[in-house]
Design a protein around this motif. Structure first.
Motif, short mmCIF file in Angstrom:
data_model
loop_
_atom_site.label_atom_id
_atom_site.label_comp_id
_atom_site.label_asym_id
_atom_site.label_seq_id
_atom_site.Cartn_x
_atom_site.Cartn_y
_atom_site.Cartn_z
N ILE A 128 7.78 -4.34 -1.53
CA ILE A 128 7.87 -5.70 -1.01
C ILE A 128 6.71 -5.95 -0.05
N ASP A 129 5.97 -7.01 -0.31
CA ASP A 129 4.88 -7.42 0.58
C ASP A 129 5.49 -8.00 1.84
N ALA A 130 5.38 -7.25 2.94
CA ALA A 130 6.03 -7.65 4.20
C ALA A 130 5.09 -8.35 5.16
N ALA A 131 3.90 -8.71 4.68
CA ALA A 131 2.88 -9.25 5.59
C ALA A 131 3.35 -10.48 6.35
N ALA A 132 4.16 -11.33 5.73
CA ALA A 132 4.55 -12.59 6.36
C ALA A 132 6.04 -12.66 6.66
N MET A 133 6.67 -11.51 6.86
CA MET A 133 8.11 -11.53 7.20
C MET A 133 8.44 -10.38 8.13
N ALA A 134 9.63 -10.45 8.69
CA ALA A 134 10.12 -9.37 9.56
C ALA A 134 11.54 -9.00 9.10
N GLN A 135 12.58 -9.44 9.82
CA GLN A 135 13.94 -9.05 9.47
C GLN A 135 14.40 -9.61 8.12
N THR A 136 13.76 -10.66 7.63
CA THR A 136 14.10 -11.20 6.31
C THR A 136 13.83 -10.18 5.21
N PHE A 137 12.98 -9.21 5.49
CA PHE A 137 12.70 -8.14 4.54
C PHE A 137 14.00 -7.50 4.05
N ALA A 138 14.91 -7.21 4.97
CA ALA A 138 16.17 -6.55 4.59
C ALA A 138 17.02 -7.45 3.71
N GLY A 169 1.57 -5.01 9.53
CA GLY A 169 0.54 -5.23 10.54
C GLY A 169 0.51 -4.17 11.62
N SER A 170 1.62 -3.47 11.85
CA SER A 170 1.68 -2.48 12.93
C SER A 170 2.92 -1.62 12.76
N ALA A 171 3.00 -0.59 13.59
CA ALA A 171 4.20 0.26 13.57
C ALA A 171 5.43 -0.53 14.00
N ALA A 172 5.26 -1.42 14.97
CA ALA A 172 6.37 -2.26 15.41
C ALA A 172 6.85 -3.16 14.28
N HIS A 173 5.91 -3.68 13.51
CA HIS A 173 6.26 -4.50 12.36
C HIS A 173 7.09 -3.68 11.38
N GLY A 174 6.73 -2.43 11.19
CA GLY A 174 7.47 -1.55 10.31
C GLY A 174 8.89 -1.34 10.77
N ARG A 175 9.09 -1.22 12.08
CA ARG A 175 10.45 -1.05 12.60
C ARG A 175 11.27 -2.32 12.37
N LEU A 184 14.37 2.62 3.85
CA LEU A 184 12.94 2.33 3.81
C LEU A 184 12.22 3.64 3.50
N ILE A 185 11.72 3.76 2.31
CA ILE A 185 11.11 5.01 1.86
C ILE A 185 9.72 5.21 2.45
N ALA A 186 8.96 4.12 2.52
CA ALA A 186 7.60 4.21 3.05
C ALA A 186 7.22 2.87 3.66
N ALA A 187 6.41 2.94 4.72
CA ALA A 187 5.91 1.75 5.40
C ALA A 187 4.38 1.81 5.39
N LEU A 188 3.78 1.02 4.51
CA LEU A 188 2.33 1.09 4.29
C LEU A 188 1.61 0.01 5.09
N PRO A 189 0.59 0.37 5.86
CA PRO A 189 -0.14 -0.62 6.66
C PRO A 189 -1.05 -1.48 5.80
N ARG A 190 -1.39 -2.65 6.34
CA ARG A 190 -2.34 -3.53 5.68
C ARG A 190 -3.75 -3.01 5.92
#
Length: 430
Positions: free
Chosen positions: A117-127, A151-157, A169-175
């Motif tokens: 899932i491209d999470a670049a433009a979302m946060a909690q909506t990801f779930a 965008g960041s480690a905080a974004h990943g959390r 969440l199997i992997a959190a890949l940075p932009r």
């Protein structure tokens, strides 16, 4: 009998989410550790498989329940499972898009699914999106999700908040813009046109290994052993010349296997390198990008005359999509510049900015029914009357014509030879 192998199906909510880069990253990560990795691509795609083949070090076959059918796909998977330590299947478009869809294929063979899932433009909506994908069709086995372009480690959390325990969440890949793969009008740039691809694949693998959460394990999947009887050697003693380079690169590996199984001797040549047409009984000009290399093709000192002589002797010539464009009187590119082509097939084509046709195709050759796919940005104007017209199993408007002039047969359809090996053999036998 069954064969068990670790396997994973990589899908997404939409195209452009990063399925190919994640699949290639996983494949490269395990291949460079000495594991035997086999990768498949859902649907009739030529470009993603070229990247995935480089990543895994093994040919990438298409799995398509329409073009090849269940038994054919089962045979490909069971054979690969017997030879590999890890099987990866990349989906097509979004998980539930198309008929048949990625979800149909994953469910048919019990493949565990991970959605990128491209999470670049979302946060909690990801779930919410992730759980919606996981719960939409109960028959699928979901192993978790991959967050891409963070965008960041905080974004990943933040994107991990709200995910249930059974959908980790199997992997959190940075932009990382440096990991972006170049594209053109039909999709990713072919692997053979990217001199720095191996470096980029290693960078993808490094990023995957850094982003992978501790404790993730691939699930074993049992594949029913399938014995797919080979076709009769109807082309024994026949030599088929096949164009293969950056201008003619759209070749299903299963098509080559089918010709070998039919007993044909195959001779590959590169029109772009101005290699001569090999001595042969039949010719196959597959699709590709002749519009990008029209000047180099036109400068070939012998190809047009050799193909004309081949057809004059009533020897079979199959030209698909880009191969067909090469044989026309003229081809106009998107900038409006017209170049003279081989002139063996009456008509002209124009490459446009927007998509002209897309869809699975079923077509009746005089020798029997075949299945395939169409995807192109050009339009064709020809006085030839079609000998057959394809149909789209999903009711789409794409319905490609099949043209015949003497021993020359041409169409926009990329035919899938395993769908009717005997019909293919009957044509190439002449």
């Amino acid at each position: 009998m069954t064969t068990t192998c670790a396997a994973l199906f990589i899908s997404a909510p939409s195209s452009g989410s990063g399925k190919t880069s994640v699949t290639a990253a996983i494949a490269r990560s395990h291949a460079r550790r000495g594991q035997r990795v086999r990768v498949f691509k859902t649907g009739p795609d030529f470009l993603d498989p070229s990247i995935l083949e480089r990543a895994s070090g093994a040919p990438v076959y298409q799995l398509d329940l329409f073009m090849g059918g269940f038994a054919h796909c089962q045979a490909l998977l069971s054979q690969a499972a017997a030879e590999a330590d890890l099987l990866l299947v990349e989906g097509v478009m979004g998980l539930f898009d198309g008929k048949p869809s990625s979800a149909d294929l994953a469910e048919a063979f019990g493949l565990p699914v991970v959605c990128v899932i491209d999470a670049a433009a979302m946060a909690q909506t990801f779930a919410a999106l992730a759980t919606g994908l996981a719960n939409f069709r109960p028959g699928l086995r979901h192993r978790g999700v991959v967050a891409n372009r963070l965008g960041s480690a905080a974004h990943g959390r933040m994107v991990g908040e709200g995910l249930p325990a059974d959908l980790p969440l199997i992997a959190a890949l940075p932009r990382e813009p440096r990991l972006t793969m170049p594209e053109r009008h039909l999709g990713l740039v072919q692997a053979l046109e990217q001199p720095g691809l191996d470096v980029q694949l290693d960078a993808w693998a490094d990023a995957w290994e850094a982003a992978l959460q501790p404790g993730f394990m691939f699930a074993p999947v049992s594949f029913e052993d399938a014995i797919h009887p080979p076709p009769r050697p109807l082309l024994q003693g026949r030599r088929i010349a096949i164009a293969r380079d950056a201008a003619f690169g759209f070749i299903y590996p299963a098509n080559v296997d089918t010709l070998h199984a039919l007993g044909a001797e195959l001779s590959f040549f590169s029109p772009l390198r101005h290699e001569p047409l090999p001595d042969c009984d039949a010719v196959w000009l597959p699709g590709g990008y002749p519009e990008l290399y029209a000047d180099r093709l036109a400068a070939h000192p012998t190809l047009t005359a050799s193909l004309a002589a081949h057809v004059a002797r009533a020897k079979p010539l199959l030209a698909e999509c880009g191969g067909m464009l090469t044989l026309l009187d003229g081809l106009t590119d998107v900038a409006g510049e017209t170049r003279r082509m081989a002139g063996l097939l009456p008509g002209r084509a124009h490459v446009q900015q927007r998509l002209a046709a897309l869809g699975l195709q079923a077509i009746n050759w005089p020798e029997g029914p075949l299945r395939g796919h169409s995807y192109h940005y050009s339009t064709l104007d020809t006085p030839l009357v079609p000998i057959a017209t394809a149909s789209n199993p999903n009711g789409g408007k794409t319905a490609e014509a099949l043209y015949q002039q003497g021993s020359l047969r041409a169409s926009y359809v990329h035919h899938y030879f395993p769908s009717n090996a005997e019909a293919v053999a009957a044509f190439f036998a002449g």
